[in-house]
Write an enzyme that holds these catalytic residues in place. Structure first.
Site, PDB file in Angstrom:
ATOM      1  N   PRO A   9     -31.749  45.586-136.598  1.00 30.76           N
ATOM      2  CA  PRO A   9     -31.760  47.040-136.659  1.00 30.76           C
ATOM      3  C   PRO A   9     -32.677  47.706-135.640  1.00 30.76           C
ATOM      4  O   PRO A   9     -33.741  47.202-135.317  1.00 30.76           O
ATOM      5  CB  PRO A   9     -32.235  47.344-138.081  1.00 30.76           C
ATOM      6  CG  PRO A   9     -32.837  46.095-138.598  1.00 30.76           C
ATOM      7  CD  PRO A   9     -32.241  44.972-137.831  1.00 30.76           C
ATOM      8  N   ASN A  10     -32.175  48.824-135.151  1.00 30.78           N
ATOM      9  CA  ASN A  10     -32.872  49.718-134.232  1.00 30.78           C
ATOM     10  C   ASN A  10     -33.014  49.191-132.815  1.00 30.78           C
ATOM     11  O   ASN A  10     -33.499  49.910-131.945  1.00 30.78           O
ATOM     12  CB  ASN A  10     -34.246  50.133-134.788  1.00 30.78           C
ATOM     13  CG  ASN A  10     -34.102  50.872-136.100  1.00 30.78           C
ATOM     14  OD1 ASN A  10     -33.314  51.800-136.205  1.00 30.78           O
ATOM     15  ND2 ASN A  10     -34.830  50.441-137.118  1.00 30.78           N
ATOM     16  N   ARG A  17     -36.886  54.148-128.024  1.00 25.18           N
ATOM     17  CA  ARG A  17     -37.727  54.044-129.207  1.00 25.18           C
ATOM     18  C   ARG A  17     -39.096  53.460-128.851  1.00 25.18           C
ATOM     19  O   ARG A  17     -39.180  52.333-128.372  1.00 25.18           O
ATOM     20  CB  ARG A  17     -37.040  53.129-130.220  1.00 25.18           C
ATOM     21  CG  ARG A  17     -37.859  52.880-131.458  1.00 25.18           C
ATOM     22  CD  ARG A  17     -37.183  51.856-132.363  1.00 25.18           C
ATOM     23  NE  ARG A  17     -38.051  51.546-133.474  1.00 25.18           N
ATOM     24  CZ  ARG A  17     -38.176  50.353-134.000  1.00 25.18           C
ATOM     25  NH1 ARG A  17     -37.468  49.346-133.533  1.00 25.18           N
ATOM     26  NH2 ARG A  17     -38.986  50.148-135.002  1.00 25.18           N
ATOM     27  N   TYR A  22     -42.267  48.808-127.310  1.00 29.68           N
ATOM     28  CA  TYR A  22     -41.098  47.985-127.007  1.00 29.68           C
ATOM     29  C   TYR A  22     -40.673  48.007-125.547  1.00 29.68           C
ATOM     30  O   TYR A  22     -39.762  47.285-125.156  1.00 29.68           O
ATOM     31  CB  TYR A  22     -39.918  48.414-127.891  1.00 29.68           C
ATOM     32  CG  TYR A  22     -40.236  48.282-129.360  1.00 29.68           C
ATOM     33  CD1 TYR A  22     -40.344  47.034-129.959  1.00 29.68           C
ATOM     34  CD2 TYR A  22     -40.459  49.403-130.150  1.00 29.68           C
ATOM     35  CE1 TYR A  22     -40.660  46.904-131.294  1.00 29.68           C
ATOM     36  CE2 TYR A  22     -40.767  49.289-131.494  1.00 29.68           C
ATOM     37  CZ  TYR A  22     -40.870  48.036-132.061  1.00 29.68           C
ATOM     38  OH  TYR A  22     -41.178  47.911-133.388  1.00 29.68           O
ATOM     39  N   ASN A  74     -33.296  38.166-132.531  1.00 33.77           N
ATOM     40  CA  ASN A  74     -34.384  39.101-132.757  1.00 33.77           C
ATOM     41  C   ASN A  74     -34.005  39.843-134.036  1.00 33.77           C
ATOM     42  O   ASN A  74     -33.238  40.801-133.985  1.00 33.77           O
ATOM     43  CB  ASN A  74     -34.554  40.072-131.588  1.00 33.77           C
ATOM     44  CG  ASN A  74     -35.728  41.009-131.799  1.00 33.77           C
ATOM     45  OD1 ASN A  74     -36.202  41.188-132.910  1.00 33.77           O
ATOM     46  ND2 ASN A  74     -36.179  41.630-130.722  1.00 33.77           N
ATOM     47  N   ALA A  77     -36.599  44.427-137.913  1.00 32.62           N
ATOM     48  CA  ALA A  77     -37.198  44.682-139.227  1.00 32.62           C
ATOM     49  C   ALA A  77     -36.770  43.659-140.275  1.00 32.62           C
ATOM     50  O   ALA A  77     -37.505  43.403-141.242  1.00 32.62           O
ATOM     51  CB  ALA A  77     -36.852  46.093-139.702  1.00 32.62           C
ATOM     52  N   ASP A  87     -31.247  32.436-145.216  1.00 34.48           N
ATOM     53  CA  ASP A  87     -30.375  31.486-145.908  1.00 34.48           C
ATOM     54  C   ASP A  87     -29.156  31.120-145.064  1.00 34.48           C
ATOM     55  O   ASP A  87     -28.728  29.962-145.045  1.00 34.48           O
ATOM     56  CB  ASP A  87     -29.926  32.049-147.258  1.00 34.48           C
ATOM     57  CG  ASP A  87     -31.027  32.026-148.303  1.00 34.48           C
ATOM     58  OD1 ASP A  87     -32.098  31.418-148.071  1.00 34.48           O
ATOM     59  OD2 ASP A  87     -30.813  32.627-149.386  1.00 34.48           O
ATOM     60  N   GLU A  98     -36.371  32.382-132.417  1.00 32.26           N
ATOM     61  CA  GLU A  98     -36.712  33.731-132.872  1.00 32.26           C
ATOM     62  C   GLU A  98     -37.470  34.440-131.749  1.00 32.26           C
ATOM     63  O   GLU A  98     -38.426  33.896-131.206  1.00 32.26           O
ATOM     64  CB  GLU A  98     -37.584  33.605-134.118  1.00 32.26           C
ATOM     65  CG  GLU A  98     -38.093  34.891-134.680  1.00 32.26           C
ATOM     66  CD  GLU A  98     -39.060  34.672-135.849  1.00 32.26           C
ATOM     67  OE1 GLU A  98     -39.394  35.676-136.494  1.00 32.26           O
ATOM     68  OE2 GLU A  98     -39.492  33.528-136.096  1.00 32.26           O
ATOM     69  N   HIS A 100     -39.260  38.213-130.441  1.00 35.06           N
ATOM     70  CA  HIS A 100     -39.758  39.555-130.745  1.00 35.06           C
ATOM     71  C   HIS A 100     -40.333  40.155-129.476  1.00 35.06           C
ATOM     72  O   HIS A 100     -41.080  39.485-128.752  1.00 35.06           O
ATOM     73  CB  HIS A 100     -40.847  39.512-131.821  1.00 35.06           C
ATOM     74  CG  HIS A 100     -40.353  38.963-133.106  1.00 35.06           C
ATOM     75  ND1 HIS A 100     -39.562  39.686-133.961  1.00 35.06           N
ATOM     76  CD2 HIS A 100     -40.511  37.742-133.669  1.00 35.06           C
ATOM     77  CE1 HIS A 100     -39.254  38.934-135.005  1.00 35.06           C
ATOM     78  NE2 HIS A 100     -39.808  37.748-134.846  1.00 35.06           N
ATOM     79  N   SER A 102     -42.444  42.765-129.300  1.00 38.95           N
ATOM     80  CA  SER A 102     -43.866  43.024-129.512  1.00 38.95           C
ATOM     81  C   SER A 102     -44.512  41.801-130.168  1.00 38.95           C
ATOM     82  O   SER A 102     -43.822  40.936-130.717  1.00 38.95           O
ATOM     83  CB  SER A 102     -44.070  44.260-130.396  1.00 38.95           C
ATOM     84  OG  SER A 102     -43.631  44.013-131.718  1.00 38.95           O
ATOM     85  N   ARG A 107     -49.866  43.402-135.081  1.00 32.76           N
ATOM     86  CA  ARG A 107     -49.453  44.717-135.569  1.00 32.76           C
ATOM     87  C   ARG A 107     -49.822  44.872-137.048  1.00 32.76           C
ATOM     88  O   ARG A 107     -50.700  44.177-137.543  1.00 32.76           O
ATOM     89  CB  ARG A 107     -47.951  44.884-135.326  1.00 32.76           C
ATOM     90  CG  ARG A 107     -47.661  44.869-133.811  1.00 32.76           C
ATOM     91  CD  ARG A 107     -46.294  45.282-133.440  1.00 32.76           C
ATOM     92  NE  ARG A 107     -46.003  46.627-133.907  1.00 32.76           N
ATOM     93  CZ  ARG A 107     -44.770  47.085-134.025  1.00 32.76           C
ATOM     94  NH1 ARG A 107     -43.746  46.321-133.698  1.00 32.76           N
ATOM     95  NH2 ARG A 107     -44.548  48.308-134.464  1.00 32.76           N
TER      96      ARG A 107
END
Length: 144
Positions: A9-10, A17, A22, A74, A77, A87, A98, A100, A102, A107
Site C-alpha cells: 500500500p501507498n 509521498r 521515501y 516491499n 505498511a 502465511d 524483503e 524497504h 526507509s 523509525r
C-alpha cells in the site's frame, strides 16, 4: 528465472509521498531501472502494486509451483500487520527478499516489527530505491 516484484500500500504514491523519507523516485522509475539492469532474456520480471492485502496474497499463490520463481517484496505498511501475506509466502515456499526504502528500524516503534524478516532470504532496509537493484542483483547471482 521468474521474479515477481510486489509492492504494498501507498507505494503507488512514491515520488509524491513524504519525499524526505521515501525519496523522489517513483515506482515506475524503480521498475524501469530494474528492467534496464537485466540484460538477459531468460529473466522475466513481473511487477505488481496493490493497496489490497488479498490481491498480494492471490499473486503470491498464483506463482506457486513455477520453476525458478523468486519474489522481491516491499510489503510497505503490511510489513507490520499482515499475517495473511506471511502465511502465503510460507505456504508457497517461494524464496523472497524483503525490501524497504526507509530504515524501518530507525523509525517509530511499531515499524520495527516485520512479519517477514525471519522467513525471508534477506532483508534490505534504508537504502532507498537502490534496495530493489541490490535484491535483483543477488537473485541474478543465484542464476550463475
Amino acid at each position: 528465472m521468474n521474479i515477481s516484484v510486489l509492492n504494498g500500500p501507498n507505494l503507488n504514491l512514491l515520488g509524491q509521498r513524504e519525499p524526505e523519507i521515501y525519496g523522489s523516485t517513483t515506482l515506475d522509475d524503480i521498475q524501469t531501472r530494474m528492467l534496464n539492469y537485466i540484460n538477459d532474456n531468460s529473466v522475466v520480471l513481473e511487477f505488481m502494486q496493490s493497496n489490497k492485502e488479498h490481491e498480494l496474497v492471490e499473486v503470491i499463490q498464483s506463482v506457486m509451483g513455477k520453476e525458478n520463481q523468486f519474489i522481491i517484496i516491499n510489503p510497505a505498511a503490511f510489513t507490520h500487520t499482515s499475517v495473511a501475506i506471511r502465511d502465503a509466502l510460507q505456504a508457497t515456499k517461494i524464496p523472497f527478499i524483503e525490501v524497504h526504502l526507509s530504515n524501518i528500524y530507525a523509525r517509530e516503534d511499531f515499524r520495527k516489527k516485520s512479519y517477514f524478516s525471519d522467513i525471508a532470504m534477506g532483508t534490505i532496509s534504508g537504502l532507498g530505491a537502490n534496495g530493489y537493484l541490490l535484491a535483483l542483483n543477488h537473485l541474478l547471482t543465484l542464476k550463475k
